[in-house]
Scaffold this motif. Structure first.
Motif, PDB file in Angstrom:
ATOM      1  N   ILE A 343       6.661  -3.941   0.736  1.00  0.00           N
ATOM      2  CA  ILE A 343       6.045  -4.784  -0.286  1.00  0.00           C
ATOM      3  C   ILE A 343       6.603  -4.357  -1.641  1.00  0.00           C
ATOM      4  O   ILE A 343       6.452  -3.208  -2.046  1.00  0.00           O
ATOM      5  N   ARG A 344       7.278  -5.279  -2.277  1.00  0.00           N
ATOM      6  CA  ARG A 344       7.994  -4.985  -3.533  1.00  0.00           C
ATOM      7  C   ARG A 344       8.841  -3.728  -3.404  1.00  0.00           C
ATOM      8  O   ARG A 344       8.818  -2.848  -4.274  1.00  0.00           O
ATOM      9  N   GLY A 345       9.517  -3.603  -2.277  1.00  0.00           N
ATOM     10  CA  GLY A 345      10.443  -2.483  -2.094  1.00  0.00           C
ATOM     11  C   GLY A 345       9.769  -1.203  -1.629  1.00  0.00           C
ATOM     12  O   GLY A 345      10.432  -0.230  -1.311  1.00  0.00           O
ATOM     13  N   VAL A 346       8.448  -1.199  -1.569  1.00  0.00           N
ATOM     14  CA  VAL A 346       7.746   0.029  -1.183  1.00  0.00           C
ATOM     15  C   VAL A 346       7.356  -0.060   0.293  1.00  0.00           C
ATOM     16  O   VAL A 346       6.827  -1.080   0.737  1.00  0.00           O
ATOM     17  N   ASN A 347       7.635   1.015   1.029  1.00  0.00           N
ATOM     18  CA  ASN A 347       7.265   1.020   2.441  1.00  0.00           C
ATOM     19  C   ASN A 347       5.767   1.261   2.575  1.00  0.00           C
ATOM     20  O   ASN A 347       5.240   2.225   2.027  1.00  0.00           O
ATOM     21  N   VAL A 348       5.111   0.403   3.318  1.00  0.00           N
ATOM     22  CA  VAL A 348       3.663   0.514   3.471  1.00  0.00           C
ATOM     23  C   VAL A 348       3.310   0.374   4.947  1.00  0.00           C
ATOM     24  O   VAL A 348       3.774  -0.559   5.613  1.00  0.00           O
ATOM     25  N   PHE A 349       2.525   1.306   5.445  1.00  0.00           N
ATOM     26  CA  PHE A 349       2.088   1.217   6.836  1.00  0.00           C
ATOM     27  C   PHE A 349       0.626   0.782   6.886  1.00  0.00           C
ATOM     28  O   PHE A 349      -0.215   1.350   6.175  1.00  0.00           O
ATOM     29  N   PRO A 350       0.298  -0.182   7.734  1.00  0.00           N
ATOM     30  CA  PRO A 350      -1.101  -0.590   7.862  1.00  0.00           C
ATOM     31  C   PRO A 350      -2.013   0.610   8.153  1.00  0.00           C
ATOM     32  O   PRO A 350      -3.142   0.645   7.669  1.00  0.00           O
ATOM     33  N   SER A 351      -1.515   1.597   8.885  1.00  0.00           N
ATOM     34  CA  SER A 351      -2.350   2.766   9.200  1.00  0.00           C
ATOM     35  C   SER A 351      -2.768   3.527   7.936  1.00  0.00           C
ATOM     36  O   SER A 351      -3.883   4.035   7.850  1.00  0.00           O
TER      37      SER A 351
END
Ligand code: DLL
Length: 448
Positions: A343-351
């Protein structure tokens, strides 16, 4: 050997010669480097040695490039499980730089570089920028984040090595970005494609027409983007927009890049051996068929990475490229095989989000993450069920919980999310795996 070069001042950077090596020479370099990488990892990294021993493979068994298939895989969790330095293949005293990126849980994954690794990184990024038509005399504004993220400092080292004039502005503060772009005579810009689209709109609001600026080249990556986004950027800013790919675990930006043909990314194969595998079976897929990109570093000293499962889905473009580079090409990365969101270049994990949400009182473990792309900017909305009592509380209490959730998500992921509290039993229940993420961005583009 062909040295087609689209350089504006006609000069050729000698290090870029590696982009044009005859195939046999390139494969010979790869094999020699592969063998020493595996020897180094086997000798110094317990996780690698244990796994190779379990498979009965010794470094001397690697005689051809195809023997890579005898090696065990590495995954992101290996970096988490050995946090922070367990995969390093040299004493910490030889590590001159550390970077980090999000892991699947709260802890980041840590990567290290020796001085030689830093030189390799500068070399590949320098070649990437040259491939996009940059040269000494260019003024590059680097609006990727500086800090633990590899984007800012990775581009920085390569741009300086190329001999460009570097403006290390980092991300954010759009007004200042536009002012600098205009006043400093910037000719090249590096950031995530979605941020650049935001800047195009911002410039228009400020009365600045990007089309009239000296800006010529855009270096965009760290997140998926589509051909439609490229067309928009090129048209609205009157520049050429190039895709740069990389990941922290391998080196950061500079694993691959587009050339003037803008049709697929050339991988810097003298430093990275890649395979495209069926994500289910782990078997290689034929050229042209989609699969998971799996990468082995060939010259990294501090943290050699063997058969790293990137989860990035792509395919090989087998036809020789008319730019003359012999480095093989992959198609742009449009999607991943796991649940990591960018998201906007940032890695995001649902966890990560789940853990942050459920720490706040009066929440229930039913939530949904919705990602949209609104005018080319990623927006994240989180719907979460909260206790029935909360809805009978005062409005100020409801607002307090929403603010706490928003803060919890932002401090864990770095991304601002719109929070919507919903009543119990409102979100759809699933009989199988819960569908936590609704990614409404459509980034897939047809194969060329
Ligand atoms: O995003 C490194 C980078 C910085 C690349 C600046 C390009 C420019 P990580 O934060 O570790 O590293 O995220 C790596 O981002 O596995 C892909 O899923 C995605 N990604 C990176 N570049 C691209 C791209 C940096 N050009 C993860 N297109 C990778 C699509 C990309 N996805």
């Amino acid at each position: 050997m062909s040295f087609q070069w689209n350089d504006h001042n006609g000069s050729f950077h000698p290090d870029s010669a590696m982009d044009f090596l005859p195939d046999a020479q390139l494969r010979a370099i790869q094999l020699q480097r592969l063998r020493s990488t595996i020897e180094r990892a086997y000798g110094n990294v317990e996780l690698v040695r244990t796994r190779m021993d379990a498979l009965g493979v010794k470094p001397c068994d690697i005689r051809t490039l195809d023997d890579i298939r005898r090696m065990p895989f590495m995954v992101k969790n290996d970096l988490r499980d050995t946090y922070p330095y367990g995969l390093f293949a040299c004493p910490l005293s030889e590590v001159v730089r550390l970077h980090a990126s999000s892991g699947t849980t709260g802890k980041p994954i840590v990567v290290g570089y020796t001085q030689n690794d830093m030189d390799t990184w500068k070399n590949v990024v320098m070649r990437a920028l040259a491939s996009a038509g940059m040269h000494r005399g260019d003024i590059i504004q680097i609006a990727f984040g500086y800090g633990l993220f590899t984007g800012g400092l990775g581009l920085h080292g390569g741009a300086e090595t190329l001999g460009a004039t570097v403006i290390p502005i980092s991300g954010g503060n759009s007004e200042r970005q536009i002012m600098v772009m205009r006043d400093f005579g910037v000719t090249a810009f590096a950031c995530t494609p979605s941020y650049f689209i935001h800047l195009i709109e911002y410039a228009a609001k400020m009365g600045v027409d990007m089309k009239t600026l000296p800006l010529r080249v855009g270096i965009f990556g760290a997140e998926p983007w589509s051909e439609e986004m490229r067309c928009y950027i090129q048209r609205e800013a009157n520049i050429k927009a190039f895709d740069i790919y990389g990941l922290s675990e391998i080196i950061g930006p500079g694993v691959g890049v587009e050339c003037p043909c803008q049709n697929g990314l050339h991988i810097f194969e003298d430093h990275f051996l890649f395979e495209i595998l069926d994500p289910e079976t782990g078997d290689p897929v034929p050229d042209g068929e989609s699969g998971e990109l799996v990468i082995t570093t060939l010259s990294k000293e501090a943290m050699p990475v063997i058969r790293y499962r990137t989860h990035d889905i792509t395919h090989v473009i087998a036809e020789p490229c008319s730019c003359g580079r012999s480095l093989r090409r992959i198609a742009r990365i449009a999607r991943r095989s796991d649940d990591m969101l960018i998201i906007r270049g940032v890695n995001v994990f649902p966890s990560q989000i789940e853990a942050a949400l459920l720490k706040v009182e009066k929440t229930l473990p039913h939530y949904q993450i919705i990602v949209r792309r609104d005018r080319d900017m990623d927006e994240m909305e989180i719907r979460i069920e909260v206790t029935a009592e909360l809805f009978s509380d005062r409005v100020s209490e409801i607002e307090r919980i929403a603010a706490r959730l928003s803060h919890a998500v932002e401090s864990t992921t770095g991304i601002h999310a719109k929070i919507r509290l919903v009543e119990p039993q409102t979100l759809e229940r699933s009989e199988g795996k819960a569908k936590r993420v609704l990614d409404l961005r459509n980034l897939d583009t047809p194969k060329p």
